[in-house]
Design an enzyme around this catalytic site. Structure first.
Site, PDB file in Angstrom:
ATOM      1  N   GLU A 319      32.213 120.862  21.809  1.00 40.27           N
ATOM      2  CA  GLU A 319      32.318 119.385  21.782  1.00 40.27           C
ATOM      3  C   GLU A 319      31.610 118.773  22.990  1.00 40.27           C
ATOM      4  OE1 GLU A 319      36.739 119.432  21.709  1.00 40.27           O
ATOM      5  OE2 GLU A 319      36.545 118.907  19.604  1.00 40.27           O
ATOM      6  N   CYS A 415      43.571 113.723  17.965  1.00 39.54           N
ATOM      7  CA  CYS A 415      43.380 112.966  19.220  1.00 39.54           C
ATOM      8  C   CYS A 415      42.741 111.607  18.985  1.00 39.54           C
ATOM      9  CB  CYS A 415      42.532 113.783  20.193  1.00 39.54           C
ATOM     10  SG  CYS A 415      40.980 114.379  19.507  1.00 39.54           S
TER      11      CYS A 415
HETATM   12  O1  FUB Z   1      41.644 118.765  24.088  1.00 42.70           O
HETATM   13  C1  FUB Z   1      42.280 117.533  23.807  1.00 42.70           C
HETATM   14  C2  FUB Z   1      41.421 116.705  22.898  1.00 42.70           C
HETATM   15  O2  FUB Z   1      41.275 117.360  21.653  1.00 42.70           O
HETATM   16  C3  FUB Z   1      40.008 116.518  23.383  1.00 42.70           C
HETATM   17  O3  FUB Z   1      39.850 115.433  24.219  1.00 42.70           O
HETATM   18  C4  FUB Z   1      39.261 116.376  22.124  1.00 42.70           C
HETATM   19  O4  FUB Z   1      37.892 116.591  22.272  1.00 42.70           O
HETATM   20  C5  FUB Z   1      39.924 117.382  21.226  1.00 42.70           C
HETATM   21  O5  FUB Z   1      39.396 118.641  21.447  1.00 42.70           O
HETATM   22 ZN    ZN Z   2      39.352 112.746  19.676  1.00 45.69          ZN
END
Ligand code: FUB
Ligand code: ZN
Length: 682
Positions: A319, A415
């Site tokens: 990511e 999230c």
């Molecule tokens: O790891 C917590 C949250 O979940 C991150 O900010 C997002 O990218 C997702 O991976």
């Molecule tokens: Zn998110």
């Protein structure tokens, strides 16, 4: 210190959103998203992935009370943050839409959260339920400090919304527990996923206790001093959340001390939250080295690593950010949370430097990447926001699995939806700022701002972003001595002597008038101030037109009218970005437009004429009354005689077409199909 029922209002308290664009979104948030998420976290929606997040708190509380547990914990390691983010969004919504029944349910949930807090203030159901002897031992992956950060933000938000200290007390105890571990007992470490730092700054402002800001600064200062910290942490324990691969320090931005950073790397949300806190630390502590690092990071992101939609994070792999000019459209990650983190970084940079260029980016992310993260009915969400969608490929083949072609209802890792909800319900705190005795209008949103401490009321009327006219009607009102406390950024202001109007960077032509008289113009990018006969000077700097308030309201009322030409335009990309070579995107004001199948049928065959001027088209009542744009171009026709051929050495024919475009944020609200932001030029 804070007292029960002594409210610490934010701009959200003073600005009531009304009419048009943002009212629509706030109502969606209040009527759809927040109730939907409330059901989701309580596992009350059949047919979607279970959340387990409230259940985990109930189980943790039972374990603490009765010693009873079967070790069950449901969801991701950071599942607690879903509860926290819902609490934060619901708190902001109470400010705009008071709802005693919702407030009661929040109170009940706070009791459930409080019951899962350990005696020393520790709060994290994953560890309480599963690994009580492993606390703070996997800072890289286990998200304890991340979840704590979201709870702290929620505690501050609920306190600011209601004056109730119930959740604030819980999160102060939690922050004290963290302070004890990292400062008093001097255990090394910091969060693999930044978030706690920005939250601690808010807590410090809300409580007036500087120890929380010092803890935040400590986490920033120790980060990256030893770039092998997380690898050493891993080597010293026998368990992992996600496998035992050694970690690249760039992923969690600890390859260097924060003040030496200059290139945005790694996980985009982690990066955005860290840089936000760094900018806050730079302002709070006057740390120029951190400020310089923030400026370098800002420059790197916005000049080399940001999508036109204000999205960040070019790859699904971790990511993450990748390399300068690597901005693929169909495999973009551009997570909704990452764009929100860029908005936060932008807001904090504005607070540091007072420059409207930061708000231009904040607005870009908001109106494009962030809003695209949600279906217009508020019931479905994108986590990933690609700039090109290809049915049968997007969301299906391994390289595009993450880039879904339609918004699902919910995610196992949820999230993003609550992050959108908290941004929409707190939009006033992004729209206005009061610092250095200057009231700044940052975003153009229909509504009424009542600032009793400054003795003014301003009615802002606009059909922005679809039109560029914004009218501010000022009224003098009785002054009171209450104060503005903006936990997200700045405290303390009691007076507004000036009004600063943001002149968006994209506006090449604009006119501002005061009580009917032109005081400022931009013509073809050239700014000019006119003699206003005011007894104090009007000035234009850092993208703001600053007007002394006294003469505006001296007669009891006054009017400032802004008219920004939306600058309907084609935008071109540096040729180093391979995927945008020989293409253009279309923008109007802050909005990025896209072509999708619902209007055009086959989108991949479309090209637009180099010389074609985009024109505004019909208003789309089925897409929240946005305005379409049309631009002349051609469509490549199937190969004559062999439509299915992959290649042909006979040039295809083209048909003249009028390409229809809609705002990118509204894509995929009329079924799945092809979608493209960057269109090939012919
Ligand atoms: O790891 C917590 C949250 O979940 C991150 O900010 C997002 O990218 C997702 O991976
Ligand atoms: Zn998110």
């Amino acid at each position: 210190m804070t007292k029960e029922n002594e409210k610490a209002p934010t701009m959200n308290h003073f600005f009531k959103v009304s009419g048009s664009f943002w009212k629509f979104y706030q109502e969606i948030a209040v009527k759809n998203i927040i109730p939907y998420q409330e059901k989701a976290i309580h596992d009350e929606i059949p047919g979607i992935e279970k959340s387990y997040s409230v259940k985990n708190f109930i189980l943790a509380a039972e374990k603490l009370k009765y010693g009873k547990t079967d070790g069950t914990f449901g969801g991701m390691v950071f599942q607690d943050s879903d509860v926290a983010k819902w609490l934060e969004a619901a708190s902001y919504s109470l400010v705009q839409y008071p709802d005693p029944a919702l407030e009661q349910r929040i109170d009940k949930l706070i009791e459930q959260v409080a019951a899962a807090q350990e005696a020393d203030g520790y709060l994290d159901t994953y560890f309480t339920l599963k690994y009580p002897d492993q606390k703070f031992k996997n800072l890289h992956d286990a998200h304890e400090l991340y979840c704590a950060g979201h709870f702290i933000e929620a505690g501050v938000a609920y306190y600011e919304a209601t004056g109730k200290t119930s959740l604030l007390n819980v999160v102060q105890k939690l922050a004290d527990c963290i302070y004890q571990h990292f400062i008093v007992e001097q255990n090394p470490g910091y969060s693999g996923h930044p978030e706690i730092e920005l939250a601690l700054f808010k807590l410090s402002r809300a409580t007036g206790n500087s120890k929380y800001a010092r803890l935040a600064k400590h986490f920033i200062d120790v980060r990256g001093v030893d770039s092998r910290f997380f690898n050493k942490e891993m080597e010293s324990r026998s368990w992992n959340v996600w496998g035992a691969e050694s970690v690249d320090p760039k992923y969690a931005q600890n390859d260097k001390p924060a003040k030496e950073l200059s290139v945005a790397t790694g996980h985009a949300v982690r990066a955005g939250y860290l840089y936000t806190a760094m900018a806050d630390a730079a302002k709070t502590f006057g740390d120029e080295e951190l400020a310089q690092a923030c400026r370098r990071l800002w420059q790197n992101i916005t000049q080399k690593r940001m999508y036109i939609t204000g999205g960040i994070g070019s790859t699904a792999h971790l990511e993450s950010f990748t390399a300068d000019y690597d901005l693929p459209n169909d495999t973009a990650y551009t997570e909704t949370c990452a764009a929100i983190s860029l908005m936060m970084f932008a807001r904090q940079m504005f607070r540091l430097e007072g420059d409207a260029k930061y708000i231009d980016v904040m607005e870009r992310s908001l109106y494009n990447n962030v809003l695209a993260g949600m279906q217009l009915d508020g019931k479905k969400f994108f986590y990933v926001n690609p700039l090109e969608s290809l049915p049968n490929i997007s969301g299906i083949i391994p390289t595009h699995k993450h880039a879904l072609s339609a918004r699902p209802g919910w995610f196992g890792c949820a999230c993003c939806p609550p992050n959108i909800a908290r941004t929409i319900t707190d939009i006033a705190d992004y729209a206005w700022a009061l610092q250095n005795k200057t009231l700044a209008s940052l975003l153009f949103i229909d509504g009424i701002l009542t600032l009793p401490q400054a003795g003014i009321k301003i009615t802002q009327s606009t059909n922005y972003p679809f039109e560029g006219a914004v009218c501010y009607s000022f009224e003098k009102i009785a002054k009171t001595s209450s104060f503005v406390k903006n936990a997200a950024g700045n405290i303390e202001e009691t007076e507004a002597e000036n009004f600063a109007l943001r002149i968006p960077g994209w506006a090449k032509n604009a006119r501002i008038s005061l009580n009917g008289k032109t005081i400022f113009k931009i013509e073809n990018g050239e700014a000019k101030i006119f003699n206003t006969e005011l007894n104090a000077p009007v000035s234009y700097a850092k993208g703001f037109l600053t007007i002394p308030l006294q003469p505006v309201i001296s007669a009891g009322s006054g009017k400032i009218e802004a008219s920004f030409d939306l600058n309907l335009r084609k935008v071109y990309c540096n040729s180093k970005v391979a995927s945008n070579s020989a293409k253009a995107a279309v923008m109007a004001g802050p909005l990025v437009y896209c072509a999708e199948s619902a209007d055009n049928g086959d989108v991949l065959g479309l090209r637009i004429w180099q010389k074609a001027e985009p024109q505004f088209g019909a208003v789309c009542s089925d897409l929240g009354n946005c305005r379409k744009i049309t631009v002349n171009g051609v469509r490549q026709l199937p190969f004559a005689g062999n439509e299915e051929a992959l290649y042909s050495d006979i040039a295809p024919s083209y048909q003249e077409v009028s390409v229809e475009l809609i705002p990118y944020y509204a894509w995929c609200n009329r079924g799945e199909g092809e979608m493209r932001v960057w269109l090939p030029l012919v």
